[in-house]
Design an enzyme around this catalytic site. Sequence first.
Site, PDB file in Angstrom:
ATOM      1  N   ASP A 175       0.440   3.762   1.709  1.00 39.85           N
ATOM      2  CA  ASP A 175       0.410   4.329   3.063  1.00 39.85           C
ATOM      3  C   ASP A 175       1.822   4.613   3.590  1.00 39.85           C
ATOM      4  OD1 ASP A 175       0.212   4.463   6.026  1.00 39.85           O
ATOM      5  OD2 ASP A 175      -1.889   3.962   5.663  1.00 39.85           O
ATOM      6  N   HIS A 189      -2.089  -4.041   4.934  1.00 39.04           N
ATOM      7  CA  HIS A 189      -1.934  -3.649   6.341  1.00 39.04           C
ATOM      8  C   HIS A 189      -3.307  -3.471   6.982  1.00 39.04           C
ATOM      9  CE1 HIS A 189      -2.785   0.766   5.862  1.00 39.04           C
ATOM     10  NE2 HIS A 189      -2.493   0.463   4.624  1.00 39.04           N
ATOM     11  N   CYS A 194       0.843  -1.191   0.000  1.00 35.24           N
ATOM     12  CA  CYS A 194       0.000   0.000   0.000  1.00 35.24           C
ATOM     13  C   CYS A 194       0.884   1.249   0.000  1.00 35.24           C
ATOM     14  CB  CYS A 194      -0.913   0.003   1.224  1.00 35.24           C
ATOM     15  SG  CYS A 194      -2.093   1.387   1.246  1.00 35.24           S
TER      16      CYS A 194
END
Length: 212
Positions: free
Chosen positions: A44, A98, A42
């Site tokens: 993120d 996650h 990801c």
Amino acid sequence: MQDIEQLFENNRAWADDKRASDPAFFSRLANQQSPSYLWIGCSDSRVPANQIVGLAPGEVFVHRNVANLVVHTDLNALSVIQYAVDALKVKHILVVGHYGCGGVGAALNDTRIGLVNNWLRHVQDIRDQHAARLAEIDDPVRRHDRLCELNVMQQVVNVCQTSVLKDAWEQGQQVCVHGWIYGLCDGQLHDLGVSAGCREEALDRFRDAARP
Ligand code: CO
């Protein structure tokens, strides 16, 4: 601009530090990269590939996007996978999601964000496919986390169904695809038990892991 200047300062300090501990570090890396791993994760900011698994520059090839998706028409992801498998000959492809993923959460709850909602439609397909099981989970945090897990498992299958992996396996190339999930709260990686060294294995593992 001070925050941007700081980045250059950080970079100089980092490069000096690397050279001090290993004078040939940069000249060696400049000549060749031979990572054993492809990381698909990801975007993120809290899930940086190298740091989480303690790998140095040159040791992991990385592709990241919102909610760590591998979409069959995404030329970007497919190109990364093709280069990693055919040219770099990575041994392992790590699909790493996650817990608490904002993209997955938005997909789960139909949160309107903007353009990215179109991208997250892929996660909503997974949500809808497992709607009955997800509805059995009362705790909203746990339901969100379960969709994060299911999403990783589906992406592992998607990687295994690309023409790149199909061709590599047919030619006897050893490459294993794994599905992992990372906990933002404790920094721990968890293996979702869907590792596959061929397409059939991926589908079998997915069927078992997606059931509970
Ligand atoms: Co995320």
